[in-house]
Design a protein around this motif. Structure first.
Motif, PDB file in Angstrom:
ATOM      1  N   HIS A 422     -10.318   3.354  -0.295  1.00 22.34           N
ATOM      2  CA  HIS A 422      -9.689   2.363  -1.160  1.00 22.34           C
ATOM      3  C   HIS A 422      -8.454   2.962  -1.847  1.00 22.34           C
ATOM      4  O   HIS A 422      -7.351   2.423  -1.746  1.00 22.34           O
ATOM      5  N   GLU A 423      -8.659   4.085  -2.524  1.00 20.16           N
ATOM      6  CA  GLU A 423      -7.550   4.693  -3.256  1.00 20.16           C
ATOM      7  C   GLU A 423      -6.466   5.174  -2.300  1.00 20.16           C
ATOM      8  O   GLU A 423      -5.282   5.108  -2.606  1.00 20.16           O
ATOM      9  N   HIS A 426      -4.131   2.398  -1.527  1.00 17.02           N
ATOM     10  CA  HIS A 426      -3.059   2.285  -2.530  1.00 17.02           C
ATOM     11  C   HIS A 426      -2.005   3.356  -2.267  1.00 17.02           C
ATOM     12  O   HIS A 426      -0.803   3.094  -2.343  1.00 17.02           O
ATOM     13  N   GLU A 452      -4.206  -5.164  -4.518  1.00 13.42           N
ATOM     14  CA  GLU A 452      -5.434  -4.598  -3.953  1.00 13.42           C
ATOM     15  C   GLU A 452      -5.588  -4.900  -2.458  1.00 13.42           C
ATOM     16  O   GLU A 452      -6.594  -4.534  -1.860  1.00 13.42           O
ATOM     17  N   SER A 455      -5.609  -1.545  -0.368  1.00 19.46           N
ATOM     18  CA  SER A 455      -6.731  -0.675  -0.730  1.00 19.46           C
ATOM     19  C   SER A 455      -8.036  -1.233  -0.178  1.00 19.46           C
ATOM     20  O   SER A 455      -8.795  -0.540   0.497  1.00 19.46           O
ATOM     21  N   TYR A 565      -9.161  -8.688  -7.942  1.00 14.54           N
ATOM     22  CA  TYR A 565      -9.994  -7.993  -6.957  1.00 14.54           C
ATOM     23  C   TYR A 565     -10.516  -8.975  -5.900  1.00 14.54           C
ATOM     24  O   TYR A 565     -10.449  -8.710  -4.708  1.00 14.54           O
TER      25      TYR A 565
HETATM   26 ZN    ZN Z   1      -7.698  -0.557  -6.308  1.00 11.63          ZN
END
Ligand code: ZN
Length: 636
Positions: A422-423, A426, A452, A455, A565
């Motif tokens: 996920h990170e 980004h 998002e 990510s 999200y």
């Molecule tokens: Zn995030």
């Protein structure tokens, strides 16, 4: 003397030097905030807080500067600028919008008030987050051997203190979760649960109570929106976002809640039955949920997080992640040298197929007392082309995983691996940009509720056999993940997905209503109770003070934006569906994703980028399918 006519400003003589100056202060302060977040100390905190009002004041005054606002207006209207690139036009449009949102059109007296609010809010946000950290750090419990039954060995090793008796547990995520998921000692779970959910509330040290801060933050945000003529802070917050109105967001959340609810109800019913029959827990309490869920999951799918963890040593996971990125986007990642702020930090560089430098990143993976909770990516340097040449981007990747213990490499849970992907998503958005203008390169200028997408998109790869078999190696036997265990993980993937989705919706509705509704005598906590009554299927005990450590909306930038999200998950699931159609590691699909989503950053609206990639508007179907909520499941 002839009357001098001021020439219209140009990009080169006006915007570029302003960007130079702002980039200098942005980067300097970025380093200070980064250290404040990952290496907190009394000295640093003091210096940070002493400088914060000055930095905030600078940005506020800049955002309200009448002279600059007028220059941007003149630039936008000047004949020379009509032939500027779409990217530069968008930057100027964004700047004009932000000036208006920053109070540039306000009369002088109201400007002063607006700036005072900004300043007070910045201090309150910082204080909110410090209170949560201080309350988290202040608590620990040392237990003897009679209370550790059920807790896995790795977690016990981490809880062991050199030269001391007993095992020490804290409210930091890895330690807290080990107890909540595994400790057979119900009273121990209850104690830690109560300590965790009452952090920074009236039940603890009065200095750390966030209750008055919440009320004040909301009051100030309302006043700020009113000054600019918006009916609510939510309306004001949505102006630069992809969503159009609070009503649209609430309708979106309502629709998802309606679809998820039957699945969540089924999840809870099954958990209650299981707890009663197998664990002899007559009443399922809040501190039993994670524990009973882990037991039910282990029984139903016959594997545990701890078992899976043995296959995910840090180095193998990182190599697996890099392999996915290299395959999809045609780049190379290799370790590199740079000064770091802690011995655990690593540094890497990304190069393109021809060997040219694309970007660099720091990785700081382990939890420690001086680091704030959670996982996040931050920009150290943004991509930009100047007269001096190309400036390549640099990112920070921060997590709170368990550090190595007992001479073994750090072992990650599958959840940790998802967090890392996920990170890193980004990070790729920041690093793989091809935009040359700082204001919209990387994630800069991307709408909050679309940020998002990359990510959450990358999390999907952690569920692919093709990826996992190359990303796993048992820490003792050296074997890669067995196919049978993978199949079980996959079957377990949507375990309690209805419950999880309703929980996210509960927070999102709470956040949106909190910022959309007019001031009333009702407290934030009372509103949360009301939202829970409508949305939640599990109600926590009355002493639960969740809002008091909801840093996303009271200390971070997610105010009236927590829905992002779910909003972005619709986009990311639908984007990933193209890879399911074409082959998950298909370089052509990767190229398309890089070209239309990752590399364009904020240079055009997210909705346009999505359509360019997918050839149509987003659909909610892929998210429901990925979450196991399709017609084949239960009919509502
Ligand atoms: Zn995030």
């Amino acid at each position: 003397m002839a009357h001098a006519v001021a020439a219209a400003p140009t990009w080169e003589a006006f915007v570029a030097p302003l960007e130079d100056a702002n980039e200098r202060i942005g980067r300097a302060w970025g380093q200070a905030s980064h250290l404040h977040a990952v290496l907190d100390s009394p000295e640093l905190r003091e210096a940070y807080n002493a400088s914060l009002p000055k930095v905030t004041q600078y940005w506020t005054e800049l955002g309200q500067n009448q002279g600059l606002f007028e220059k941007y207006q003149e630039l936008a209207a000047s004949p020379g600028f009509q032939s500027a690139s779409k990217t530069r036009k968008r930057i100027v449009e964004n700047a004009l919008r932000d000036f208006r949102l920053g109070g540039a059109e306000l009369p002088a007296d109201k400007k002063v008030r607006f700036a005072a609010i900004d300043d007070e809010l910045a201090r309150l946000h910082s204080r909110f987050s410090e209170n949560v950290l201080d309350a988290t750090k202040a608590y620990s419990i040392v237990v003897d051997a009679t209370r550790i039954a059920g807790i896995p060995e790795d977690d016990l090793a981490a809880a062991r203190k050199d030269g001391e008796d007993g095992w020490k547990f804290t409210l930091h995520a890895p330690s807290y979760l080990a107890v909540m998921q595994y400790a057979d000692d119900r009273a121990l779970r209850e104690t830690l649960y109560r300590e965790s959910v009452t952090r920074a509330s009236e039940f603890g040290k009065p200095d750390w109570d966030n209750t008055p801060l919440i009320a004040r933050i909301l009051e100030l945000r309302r006043e700020q929106a009113a000054l600019l003529g918006y009916p609510s802070y939510a309306e004001y917050s949505l102006v630069p976002k992809m969503a159009d109105s609070p009503a649209q967001v609430l309708a979106f959340l309502d629709d998802l809640a309606r679809r998820a609810r039957p699945y969540a109800e089924k999840d809870v019913a099954q958990l209650k039955d299981f707890s009663r029959e197998e664990l002899h827990l007559e009443k399922l309490e809040a501190w039993d949920v994670a524990y009973a869920s882990e037991k039910l999951r282990a029984k139903r799918y016959a594997f545990s997080d701890t078992e899976v963890k043995q296959y995910f040593p840090e180095d193998v996971v990182l190599q697996g992640l890099f392999r996915v990125v290299e395959t999809l986007y045609g780049v190379r990642i290799a370790p590199a040298q740079a000064p770091v702020w802690h011995p655990d930090v690593r540094f890497y560089e990304v190069r393109d197929a021809a060997g040219a430098l694309v970007g660099q990143f720091y990785v700081d993976l382990y939890a420690r007392d001086t680091k704030r909770a959670g996982a996040w990516m931050d920009s150290a340097i943004g991509r930009r082309r100047t007269r001096a040449g190309l400036q390549t981007p640099v990112a920070y990747l921060n997590c709170n995983f368990s550090p190595p213990v007992g001479g073994k490499p750090a072992l990650f849970t599958h959840d940790d691996v998802l967090t890392l992907f996920h990170e890193f998503g980004h990070g790729l958005h920041h690093l793989l940009t091809r935009v040359d203008e700082l204001a919209v390169s990387g994630i800069s200028g991307v709408e909050w509720d679309a940020v998002e997408l990359p990510s959450q998109f990358h999390e999907n790869f952690c569920w692919e056999w093709e990826v996992l078999r190359h990303m796993t190696r048992h820490v003792e036997t050296g074997e890669s993940l067995p196919r049978a265990l993978f199949e079980k993980m996959l079957a377990a993937k949507n375990f309690q997905s209805g419950l999880a989705m309703l929980r996210q919706i509960e927070f999102s509705v709470f956040d949106m209503r909190l910022h959309a509704e007019p001031a009333t005598a009702r407290s934030a906590l009372e509103l949360l109770d009301e939202v829970r009554a409508r949305v939640a299927v599990l109600r926590p005990p009355a002493y639960n003070r969740f809002p008091n450590n909801f840093s996303h909306i009271f200390a971070g930038g997610y105010a009236a934006g927590y829905y992002s999200y779910k909003w972005a998950e619709v986009l990311s699931a639908d984007a990933y569906a193209l890879f399911e159609e074409r082959g998950v590691l298909d370089p052509e699909a990767g190229k398309l994703f890089r070209n239309e989503i990752l590399s364009v950053g904020g240079s055009r609206p997210a909705a346009e980028s999505f359509r360019a990639f997918r050839g149509r508007d987003p659909s909610v179907e892929a998210l429901l399918r990925h979450s196991g909520m399709t017609a084949a499941g239960i009919s509502p």
